[in-house]
Design a protein around this motif. Structure first.
Motif, short mmCIF file in Angstrom:
data_model
loop_
_atom_site.label_atom_id
_atom_site.label_comp_id
_atom_site.label_asym_id
_atom_site.label_seq_id
_atom_site.Cartn_x
_atom_site.Cartn_y
_atom_site.Cartn_z
N GLY A 131 -16.50 31.79 -9.97
CA GLY A 131 -16.49 32.68 -11.12
C GLY A 131 -16.17 34.12 -10.79
O GLY A 131 -16.27 34.99 -11.66
N ASN A 132 -15.79 34.39 -9.54
CA ASN A 132 -15.42 35.75 -9.16
C ASN A 132 -14.04 36.09 -9.71
O ASN A 132 -13.11 35.29 -9.60
CB ASN A 132 -15.43 35.90 -7.63
N ALA A 133 -13.92 37.26 -10.28
CA ALA A 133 -12.68 37.64 -10.95
C ALA A 133 -11.72 38.38 -10.03
O ALA A 133 -12.14 39.13 -9.14
CB ALA A 133 -12.99 38.50 -12.17
N GLU A 134 -10.44 38.15 -10.25
CA GLU A 134 -9.37 38.93 -9.63
C GLU A 134 -8.58 39.57 -10.76
O GLU A 134 -8.17 38.88 -11.69
CB GLU A 134 -8.45 38.03 -8.80
N ALA A 135 -8.38 40.87 -10.70
CA ALA A 135 -7.67 41.59 -11.74
C ALA A 135 -6.27 41.97 -11.26
O ALA A 135 -6.12 42.51 -10.16
CB ALA A 135 -8.44 42.84 -12.16
#
Length: 285
Positions: A131-135
């Motif tokens: 669930g870690n986001a990359e933008a």
């Protein structure tokens, strides 16, 4: 005392449940504008993983839009200031997700441009299994400027402009060449230099179950295809999808019976190795 504790626990559970219910589906795309120099304004548009559209607009002093995309994601997931503004169709969402999954990060970093114009920024978000986001920054205009020239990024940036036109954007004012620049169809496909008035057209339909099937090409259809190759313009990327059927391959044969080129279409879109592109419709007679 026991009764008071039970009531307190119940109220705490209600608060926790209410907070969980307020959590939106993961945001995958958003654009936002903030002006705090000569004014006090925030405008936000976001899309969640289920295709839900969300908007917010008002004063920055009231909305308190945070700085930094990590904090902005948390805000978009829970803030009561965001209101539902519709939902994408399944097909549109599928195409959008394909672009998000393949978009590349821009080269370089934002640089200063205007002064006290406010800043608009647009991001695509990807998540790992934890669930870690990359933008991925798609573009930034206003006081700061950056254009992501990846065709996937350009397509997503344009979709945000169309879905959330109220979000202030300076792209056109910064550069007339912002975004995907139209390219002649023949040049885009590497088919320049062909004498289109001397070729004939054959076609094959690819069925994912039955396999390829040769199609009859009428004189009128051949003329329309040749007109498309002579005058058609690729106007931008629509998706990053790869299909195994439902495509029509058009082959161009010279007077000696030699194939000199081909293109593949799917529901009117040009199929390439990296996805599908739109072709200017008024080029087809």
């Amino acid at each position: 005392m026991r009764k008071f504790l039970l009531i307190a626990v119940a109220l705490l559970m209600i608060g926790i449940l209410g907070s969980a219910q307020a959590e939106r589906p993961s945001i995958i795309l958003y654009t936002a504008y903030r002006q705090v120099g000569w004014g006090d304004a925030v405008q936000i548009g976001a899309i969640d993983i289920d295709g839900g559209l969300w908007t917010a607009r008002g004063y920055d002093s009231e909305l308190k839009w945070p700085y930094g995309w990590e904090n902005q994601i948390a805000y978009l997931q829970t803030s009561d200031f965001l209101a539902e503004a519709g939902k994408l169709t399944n097909d549109d969402l599928f195409a959008l997700k394909s672009l998000v999954s393949t978009v590349s990060a821009p080269e370089g970093k934002p640089s200063g441009w205007m002064c006290d114009a406010g800043t608009e920024s647009s991001y695509a978000l990807r998540y790992d299994r934890e669930g870690n986001a990359e933008a991925i920054l798609l573009g930034m205009t206003g006081d700061d400027f950056l254009e992501n020239t990846d065709p996937n990024a350009q397509a997503l940036y344009l979709k945000l402009r169309l879905l959330f036109p109220f979000v202030r954007c300076y792209a056109g004012e910064i550069s007339e060449s912002w975004g995907f620049q139209p390219v002649p169809l023949a040049a885009f496909c590497g088919l320049e230099g062909i004498d289109w008035d001397s070729v004939t057209v054959s076609a094959v339909y690819e069925d994912c179950e039955a396999g390829p099937r040769e199609l009859e090409v009428t004189e009128g259809e051949a003329k329309r295809v040749i007109s498309l190759m002579k005058n058609g313009v690729v106007t931008g990327k629509e998706n990053a999808l790869c299909v195994t059927g439902g495509t029509k391959a058009l082959f161009f044969i010279d007077r000696d019976g030699k194939a000199v080129g081909s293109i593949t279409l799917y529901n009117g879109l040009l199929v390439r190795n990296d996805g599908m592109y739109s072709v200017q419709k008024n080029a087809v007679e």
